[in-house]
Design a protein around this motif. Structure first.
Motif, PDB file in Angstrom:
ATOM      1  N   SER A   1       2.065   3.357  12.420  1.00 34.54           N
ATOM      2  CA  SER A   1       2.437   4.522  11.609  1.00 34.54           C
ATOM      3  C   SER A   1       2.230   4.332  10.115  1.00 34.54           C
ATOM      4  N   HIS A   2       2.102   3.100   9.647  1.00 32.66           N
ATOM      5  CA  HIS A   2       1.950   2.872   8.208  1.00 32.66           C
ATOM      6  C   HIS A   2       1.229   1.547   7.957  1.00 32.66           C
ATOM      7  N   SER A   3       0.783   1.393   6.733  1.00 33.62           N
ATOM      8  CA  SER A   3       0.211   0.109   6.305  1.00 33.62           C
ATOM      9  C   SER A   3       1.224  -0.627   5.447  1.00 33.62           C
ATOM     10  N   ASP A   4       1.266  -1.938   5.595  1.00 32.74           N
ATOM     11  CA  ASP A   4       1.931  -2.770   4.602  1.00 32.74           C
ATOM     12  C   ASP A   4       0.925  -2.981   3.465  1.00 32.74           C
ATOM     13  N   ALA A   5       1.171  -3.878   2.551  1.00 31.52           N
ATOM     14  CA  ALA A   5       0.317  -3.937   1.366  1.00 31.52           C
ATOM     15  C   ALA A   5      -0.035  -5.360   0.974  1.00 31.52           C
TER      16      ALA A   5
ATOM     17  N   HIS B   1      -6.158   4.600  -2.320  1.00 32.00           N
ATOM     18  CA  HIS B   1      -5.389   5.503  -1.463  1.00 32.00           C
ATOM     19  C   HIS B   1      -4.079   4.881  -0.974  1.00 32.00           C
ATOM     20  N   TYR B   2      -3.540   3.899  -1.681  1.00 27.55           N
ATOM     21  CA  TYR B   2      -2.428   3.128  -1.128  1.00 27.55           C
ATOM     22  C   TYR B   2      -1.134   3.923  -0.991  1.00 27.55           C
ATOM     23  N   VAL B   3      -0.948   4.949  -1.796  1.00 26.23           N
ATOM     24  CA  VAL B   3       0.328   5.670  -1.742  1.00 26.23           C
ATOM     25  C   VAL B   3       0.543   6.286  -0.357  1.00 26.23           C
ATOM     26  N   ALA B   4      -0.432   7.040   0.127  1.00 25.69           N
ATOM     27  CA  ALA B   4      -0.304   7.665   1.443  1.00 25.69           C
ATOM     28  C   ALA B   4      -0.384   6.645   2.569  1.00 25.69           C
ATOM     29  N   LEU B   5      -1.223   5.608   2.409  1.00 23.02           N
ATOM     30  CA  LEU B   5      -1.371   4.618   3.465  1.00 23.02           C
ATOM     31  C   LEU B   5      -0.086   3.818   3.671  1.00 23.02           C
ATOM     32  N   ILE B   6       0.587   3.477   2.593  1.00 21.21           N
ATOM     33  CA  ILE B   6       1.842   2.733   2.705  1.00 21.21           C
ATOM     34  C   ILE B   6       2.958   3.644   3.216  1.00 21.21           C
ATOM     35  N   GLU B   7       3.004   4.884   2.734  1.00 21.54           N
ATOM     36  CA  GLU B   7       4.010   5.825   3.251  1.00 21.54           C
ATOM     37  C   GLU B   7       3.804   6.039   4.738  1.00 21.54           C
ATOM     38  N   GLY B   8       2.561   6.302   5.127  1.00 21.74           N
ATOM     39  CA  GLY B   8       2.222   6.404   6.531  1.00 21.74           C
ATOM     40  C   GLY B   8       2.573   7.747   7.152  1.00 21.74           C
ATOM     41  N   ASP B   9       2.478   7.793   8.462  1.00 20.55           N
ATOM     42  CA  ASP B   9       2.698   8.998   9.257  1.00 20.55           C
ATOM     43  C   ASP B   9       3.598   8.639  10.433  1.00 20.55           C
TER      44      ASP B   9
END
Length: 424
Positions: A273-277, A256-264
């Motif tokens: 608001s977002h995850s780094d990777a 699910h990294y695409v949405a997690l990195i983009e964030g909210d």
């Protein structure tokens, strides 16, 4: 038109058009929007005894060249992690040498590097909590002496020895007190290592997360972030929102990294608001990951999604159950893309996936812009099929596929239009 032969689970072959190489450009300045590490794998000597139980014989030239490849795209390297086959073939001596060599290369290249710190040099025997602390400390000091940042990995020994959440709080407190610089904590789920069942003192994710957050809160000055590898986006977001501002969330979610990195952006603070990777998937997708973050640097979220979005299905295939064999797919893509001379892995792990499974990786890599040198990848894949008795000469591209292939954007959403707005 060059075609790519694919192999189904029933042994039948079919062909698709080989997509052109993606037109991603390496960054001219450091990436800013997100901190991203690729968890890199190791390349063994092709002539070595790469069979189960044998000591790792590393091809240092290829292994270190791969790290320079990652750095050249502006990503950091997370080394000596589970992607490098910790607890699955990479022995203690090879791990120590890998850390020392990678740290020296990072210093020479100006590349960002963190390395795994664990207790795995002790062996499989059960040890006490005090011995767990000592084992962690030994590896921590080696990493720091080499000049590398540390990722405090989940310990099988601690999972066996701990009787309560208090035991985890005690061990992490004692080890973190000995760290000379802030470290990253790593919560590795059972999909990656079944021996870590009940880590942080509970099989209930919320309860375990509570213990993790208590550890971070009590040791703020020693924890720069946490890498979550549970393949549970909801759990990651929940923890991310509760982290202190001093700590980053590094996603280890290869599903699910695409949405997690983009964030909210509406989630509150910047950190929440977002995850780094810190991802094994990014070892196979360094150019794509770099181009996507360059798009975020240019405030082009649509380009970010077009570039990175198609890679998620590929990552799901690489990390398909049993997930701990994902390393085979990472090494396979490295070989296809010309980063190692042979499809070989420490401990014989190159045999951990079937040909149809690998074929699906090839298909998805072709469709998502993950084949850096498509002609080479096709030639190597066809040679692998041939030596396994698969006739690649009879497969034909179906007319509909051939028509679609005439438009790169139709067959490859990560082709040139997706890089619009990305700094060259």
């Amino acid at each position: 038109m060059t075609s790519l032969t694919l192999l189904g689970a029933d042994g039948a072959t079919r062909a698709v058009a080989l997509a052109p190489a993606p037109s991603f450009a390496k960054p001219r300045r450091p990436l800013q929007a997100r901190v991203a590490y690729a968890a890199a794998h190791v390349v063994p000597k092709a002539h070595a005894d790469n069979t189960p139980g044998q000591p790792a014989e590393i091809d240092w030239d290829a292994t270190l060249a791969f790290r320079h490849h990652v750095w050249s795209w502006g990503l950091g390297v997370a080394d000596a992690m589970d992607t490098a086959q910790r607890n699955m073939g990479l022995d203690a001596a090879a791990t120590r040498e890998l850390i020392s060599r990678s740290a020296a290369e990072a210093a020479s290249a100006g590349g960002r590097l963190v390395v795994g710190v664990n207790t795995d040099h002790v062996g499989d025997e059960s040890i006490s909590l005090e011995q767990v602390i000592d084992a962690y400390t030994q590896q921590l000091h080696h990493a720091e002496d080499a000049g590398a940042g540390a990722v405090l990995m989940a310990s099988r020994h601690l999972a066996r020895a701990a009787q309560s959440p208090d035991d985890y709080r005690r061990v992490y407190r004692e080890v973190l007190q000995r760290a000379s610089a802030p470290v990253v904590l790593h919560w590795l789920g059972t999909a990656f290592d079944p021996a870590l069942e009940g880590y942080f003192g509970s099989t209930d994710t919320d309860a375990a997360a509570g213990t993790l957050l208590q550890i971070i809160e009590a040791n703020r000055e020693k924890v720069q972030g946490v890498k979550m590898s549970l393949l549970d986006a909801g759990a990651e977001i929940s923890v991310r929102r509760r982290l202190p501002e001093s700590a980053r969330m590094f996603t280890g979610d290869d599903f699910h990294y695409v949405a997690l990195i983009e964030g909210d952006p509406s989630a509150g603070s910047v950190r929440a608001s977002h995850s780094d990777a810190l991802l094994g998937a990014f070892a196979a997708l360094a150019p794509n990951a770099s181009a996507a973050i360059q798009a975020l640097d240019a405030d082009d979220v649509d380009a970010y999604r077009r570039i990175l979005g198609p890679t998620e299905e590929l990552s799901r295939q690489v990390f398909a159950a049993p997930t701990y064999y994902y390393k085979t797919g990472v090494a396979f893509l490295s070989w296809l893309n010309g980063h190692q001379p042979a499809f070989q892995m420490v401990g014989g792990l190159h045999a951990a996936r079937s040909l149809p499974h690998l074929s699906r990786i090839v298909e998805l890599a072709n469709g998502s812009g993950a084949l850096e040198r498509p002609e080479l990848a096709a030639a190597r894949w066809h040679e692998l099929l041939t030596i396994n008795g698969i006739d690649t000469s009879t497969a034909r591209v179906e007319p509909a596929q051939a028509d679609d292939a005439s438009d790169p954007a139709a067959s490859d959403p990560a082709a040139a239009p997706a890089t619009a707005g990305v700094p060259a």
